[in-house]
Scaffold this motif. Structure first.
Motif, PDB file in Angstrom:
ATOM      1  N   PRO A 104      31.417  24.774  41.260  1.00  6.42           N
ATOM      2  CA  PRO A 104      32.137  25.986  40.866  1.00  6.42           C
ATOM      3  C   PRO A 104      33.651  25.814  41.000  1.00  6.42           C
ATOM      4  O   PRO A 104      34.127  25.166  41.938  1.00  6.42           O
ATOM      5  CB  PRO A 104      31.606  27.046  41.828  1.00  6.42           C
ATOM      6  N   GLU A 105      34.355  26.392  40.064  1.00  3.88           N
ATOM      7  CA  GLU A 105      35.819  26.283  40.047  1.00  3.88           C
ATOM      8  C   GLU A 105      36.408  26.788  41.365  1.00  3.88           C
ATOM      9  O   GLU A 105      36.028  27.839  41.878  1.00  3.88           O
ATOM     10  CB  GLU A 105      36.378  27.107  38.890  1.00  3.88           C
ATOM     11  N   GLY A 106      37.314  25.996  41.918  1.00  4.64           N
ATOM     12  CA  GLY A 106      37.990  26.383  43.145  1.00  4.64           C
ATOM     13  C   GLY A 106      37.316  25.929  44.417  1.00  4.64           C
ATOM     14  O   GLY A 106      37.884  26.100  45.504  1.00  4.64           O
ATOM     15  N   LEU A 107      36.128  25.327  44.313  1.00  8.83           N
ATOM     16  CA  LEU A 107      35.422  24.878  45.509  1.00  8.83           C
ATOM     17  C   LEU A 107      35.592  23.376  45.702  1.00  8.83           C
ATOM     18  O   LEU A 107      35.666  22.611  44.742  1.00  8.83           O
ATOM     19  CB  LEU A 107      33.931  25.198  45.427  1.00  8.83           C
ATOM     20  N   SER A 108      35.623  22.956  46.955  1.00  5.66           N
ATOM     21  CA  SER A 108      35.651  21.534  47.281  1.00  5.66           C
ATOM     22  C   SER A 108      34.253  20.951  47.155  1.00  5.66           C
ATOM     23  O   SER A 108      33.254  21.682  47.113  1.00  5.66           O
ATOM     24  CB  SER A 108      36.170  21.331  48.703  1.00  5.66           C
ATOM     25  N   LEU A 109      34.165  19.631  47.142  1.00  7.39           N
ATOM     26  CA  LEU A 109      32.853  18.984  47.090  1.00  7.39           C
ATOM     27  C   LEU A 109      32.064  19.240  48.368  1.00  7.39           C
ATOM     28  O   LEU A 109      30.832  19.337  48.338  1.00  7.39           O
ATOM     29  CB  LEU A 109      33.018  17.488  46.844  1.00  7.39           C
ATOM     30  N   GLN A 110      32.752  19.346  49.490  1.00  9.98           N
ATOM     31  CA  GLN A 110      32.043  19.660  50.730  1.00  9.98           C
ATOM     32  C   GLN A 110      31.444  21.063  50.666  1.00  9.98           C
ATOM     33  O   GLN A 110      30.304  21.281  51.089  1.00  9.98           O
ATOM     34  CB  GLN A 110      32.978  19.530  51.924  1.00  9.98           C
ATOM     35  N   GLU A 111      32.195  22.017  50.146  1.00  4.26           N
ATOM     36  CA  GLU A 111      31.654  23.369  49.998  1.00  4.26           C
ATOM     37  C   GLU A 111      30.491  23.380  49.011  1.00  4.26           C
ATOM     38  O   GLU A 111      29.470  24.039  49.241  1.00  4.26           O
ATOM     39  CB  GLU A 111      32.748  24.317  49.526  1.00  4.26           C
ATOM     40  N   ALA A 112      30.630  22.641  47.922  1.00 10.30           N
ATOM     41  CA  ALA A 112      29.576  22.613  46.903  1.00 10.30           C
ATOM     42  C   ALA A 112      28.296  21.992  47.427  1.00 10.30           C
ATOM     43  O   ALA A 112      27.194  22.364  46.995  1.00 10.30           O
ATOM     44  CB  ALA A 112      30.062  21.862  45.674  1.00 10.30           C
ATOM     45  N   ALA A 113      28.408  21.050  48.368  1.00 13.41           N
ATOM     46  CA  ALA A 113      27.218  20.411  48.931  1.00 13.41           C
ATOM     47  C   ALA A 113      26.360  21.394  49.711  1.00 13.41           C
ATOM     48  O   ALA A 113      25.174  21.139  49.947  1.00 13.41           O
ATOM     49  CB  ALA A 113      27.633  19.252  49.835  1.00 13.41           C
ATOM     50  N   ALA A 114      26.934  22.529  50.105  1.00 13.36           N
ATOM     51  CA  ALA A 114      26.204  23.528  50.874  1.00 13.36           C
ATOM     52  C   ALA A 114      25.517  24.567  49.999  1.00 13.36           C
ATOM     53  O   ALA A 114      24.899  25.499  50.518  1.00 13.36           O
ATOM     54  CB  ALA A 114      27.167  24.234  51.832  1.00 13.36           C
ATOM     55  N   LEU A 115      25.595  24.423  48.672  1.00 13.30           N
ATOM     56  CA  LEU A 115      25.104  25.465  47.775  1.00 13.30           C
ATOM     57  C   LEU A 115      23.680  25.283  47.244  1.00 13.30           C
ATOM     58  O   LEU A 115      22.901  26.251  47.250  1.00 13.30           O
ATOM     59  CB  LEU A 115      26.055  25.614  46.580  1.00 13.30           C
ATOM     60  N   TRP A 274      25.999  31.140  39.254  1.00 14.25           N
ATOM     61  CA  TRP A 274      27.215  30.311  39.357  1.00 14.25           C
ATOM     62  C   TRP A 274      28.487  31.047  38.893  1.00 14.25           C
ATOM     63  O   TRP A 274      29.544  30.881  39.516  1.00 14.25           O
ATOM     64  CB  TRP A 274      27.031  28.997  38.615  1.00 14.25           C
ATOM     65  N   PRO A 275      28.456  31.882  37.851  1.00 20.50           N
ATOM     66  CA  PRO A 275      29.676  32.607  37.474  1.00 20.50           C
ATOM     67  C   PRO A 275      30.213  33.513  38.575  1.00 20.50           C
ATOM     68  O   PRO A 275      31.415  33.816  38.607  1.00 20.50           O
ATOM     69  CB  PRO A 275      29.232  33.425  36.253  1.00 20.50           C
ATOM     70  N   LEU A 276      29.361  33.932  39.499  1.00 18.23           N
ATOM     71  CA  LEU A 276      29.787  34.831  40.565  1.00 18.23           C
ATOM     72  C   LEU A 276      30.670  34.132  41.585  1.00 18.23           C
ATOM     73  O   LEU A 276      31.431  34.790  42.314  1.00 18.23           O
ATOM     74  CB  LEU A 276      28.569  35.449  41.255  1.00 18.23           C
ATOM     75  N   PHE A 277      30.603  32.803  41.661  1.00 20.86           N
ATOM     76  CA  PHE A 277      31.520  32.067  42.529  1.00 20.86           C
ATOM     77  C   PHE A 277      32.936  32.130  41.969  1.00 20.86           C
ATOM     78  O   PHE A 277      33.903  32.360  42.706  1.00 20.86           O
ATOM     79  CB  PHE A 277      31.067  30.617  42.692  1.00 20.86           C
ATOM     80  N   ALA A 278      33.076  31.934  40.677  1.00 23.22           N
ATOM     81  CA  ALA A 278      34.394  32.000  40.049  1.00 23.22           C
ATOM     82  C   ALA A 278      34.998  33.399  40.181  1.00 23.22           C
ATOM     83  O   ALA A 278      36.217  33.558  40.298  1.00 23.22           O
ATOM     84  CB  ALA A 278      34.297  31.603  38.577  1.00 23.22           C
ATOM     85  N   GLU A 279      34.129  34.406  40.179  1.00 25.51           N
ATOM     86  CA  GLU A 279      34.594  35.787  40.307  1.00 25.51           C
ATOM     87  C   GLU A 279      34.897  36.166  41.752  1.00 25.51           C
ATOM     88  O   GLU A 279      35.419  37.258  42.014  1.00 25.51           O
ATOM     89  CB  GLU A 279      33.535  36.745  39.753  1.00 25.51           C
TER      90      GLU A 279
END
Length: 320
Positions: A104-115, A274-279
């Motif tokens: 998701p836009e604006g997230l780091s790879l470490q944050e994305a690994a937790a999703l 996933w769009p809710l992360f960008a929002e």
């Protein structure tokens, strides 16, 4: 490549064969991998991977695509996170391309690994299986866990009020900050959940020790989704309550579902969640990252049952 395995109850970071990237697959250079309770069980020999799946630990990861098999929409260099049946705690992993999601836009790879694992589990069980509708009331046991944290945010985003049972007053406050209406501390006042009943859906990773209470808390047409057995596997139930309230009891696991079912789940997540992360309506609840060399410390932290949200193992911090 190096990869993490559980051998005789111990973690071993060692050289393993490099997996082949075939048609419809992608190879990911792993930046970080999410840590889940299933990894604790597998390390201790209690939750072996499905037939044909690698013994390498890790049910989710994030990184950069380094190879693309024919028939994939991804390109080399894409930043992705992925839902896995195993293999995420390694320098590389090969995965069905349909099981990957864009970071998701604006997230780091470490944050994305937790999703992937948390949101896939919450979406599967609340929305695909329990058919949660706006306005229906939800009870989340272990509400401060990774899955619980994701479920709270999804309930709020899709208009279903939720309550939690957790291990401390600090965790009640944490869950309320995410969007829960309230909750109880399980060691003090589990019966206090009756004040918020009846519930339409209960998401339950505990199992046997909560079974009798769950039947009392559910309302007419309630759905009880069991996703774990932390409180034991055998319980005595008053089936008259089950019949009288027309309760549906649903047993659910994610890891062993077939590739097509997971692909459908991931497609729904990409379209609806996933769009809710960008929002800014959803946020990864990453409590802490550990270097892969501190894996034992990370596993011990998760086993302590004091984690709020998710823990991540960093495999390659040079990736961004």
């Amino acid at each position: 490549m190096n990869a993490l395995q559980g051998i005789d109850g111990q973690l071993e970071w060692s050289m393993q064969p490099r997996p082949v990237c075939d048609v419809g697959q992608i190879r990911i250079r792993v930046a970080a991998a999410g840590l889940n309770r299933a990894d604790l069980l597998q390390r201790n020999g209690l939750y072996p991977p499905p037939p044909g799946v690698t013994e390498v630990l890790g049910l989710e990861c994030a990184g950069v695509v380094s190879e693309v098999g024919a028939g994939s929409r991804w390109r080399v260099g894409d930043r992705v996170c992925a839902l896995l049946a195993g293999g995420g705690m390694a320098e590389e992993v090969v995965v069905d391309a349909r099981h990957a999601l864009p970071v998701p836009e604006g997230l780091s790879l470490q944050e994305a690994a937790a999703l992937p694992e948390a949101y896939a589990t919450a979406w599967l069980n609340l929305f695909q299986l329990a058919h949660l509708q706006p306005g229906e009331k939800v009870l989340l046991h272990a509400g401060a866990s990774g899955v619980g944290s994701a479920a709270i945010q999804l309930c709020k985003a899709f208009g279903s009020p939720c309550w939690v049972s957790v291990g401390s007053h600090e965790r009640v406050a944490y869950c309320e900050a995410l969007g829960a209406q309230g909750g109880v501390v399980r060691s003090e006042d589990l019966d206090g959940l009756r004040d918020y009943a009846p519930f339409d859906v209960i998401l339950d990773p505990v199992g046997a020790s909560y079974a009798e209470l769950n039947l009392k808390l559910l309302g007419q047409g309630g759905r009880w989704v069991i996703i774990g057995l932390m409180g034991g596997r055998k319980a005595q139930l008053d089936l008259a309550q089950l019949l009288g309230k027309r309760i549906q009891m649903i047993g659910s696991t994610l890891r062993s579902r077939d590739a097509d079912a997971k692909a459908q789940l991931i497609a729904e997540l990409e379209q609806q969640v996933w769009p809710l992360f960008a929002e800014g309506r959803l946020k990864p609840q990453l409590e802490r990252s550990y270097p892969i060399g501190a894996a034992e410390e990370a596993f011990a932290a998760l086993a302590s049952n004091e984690v709020q949200g998710k823990l991540v193992l960093v495999v390659d911090d040079s990736l961004s």
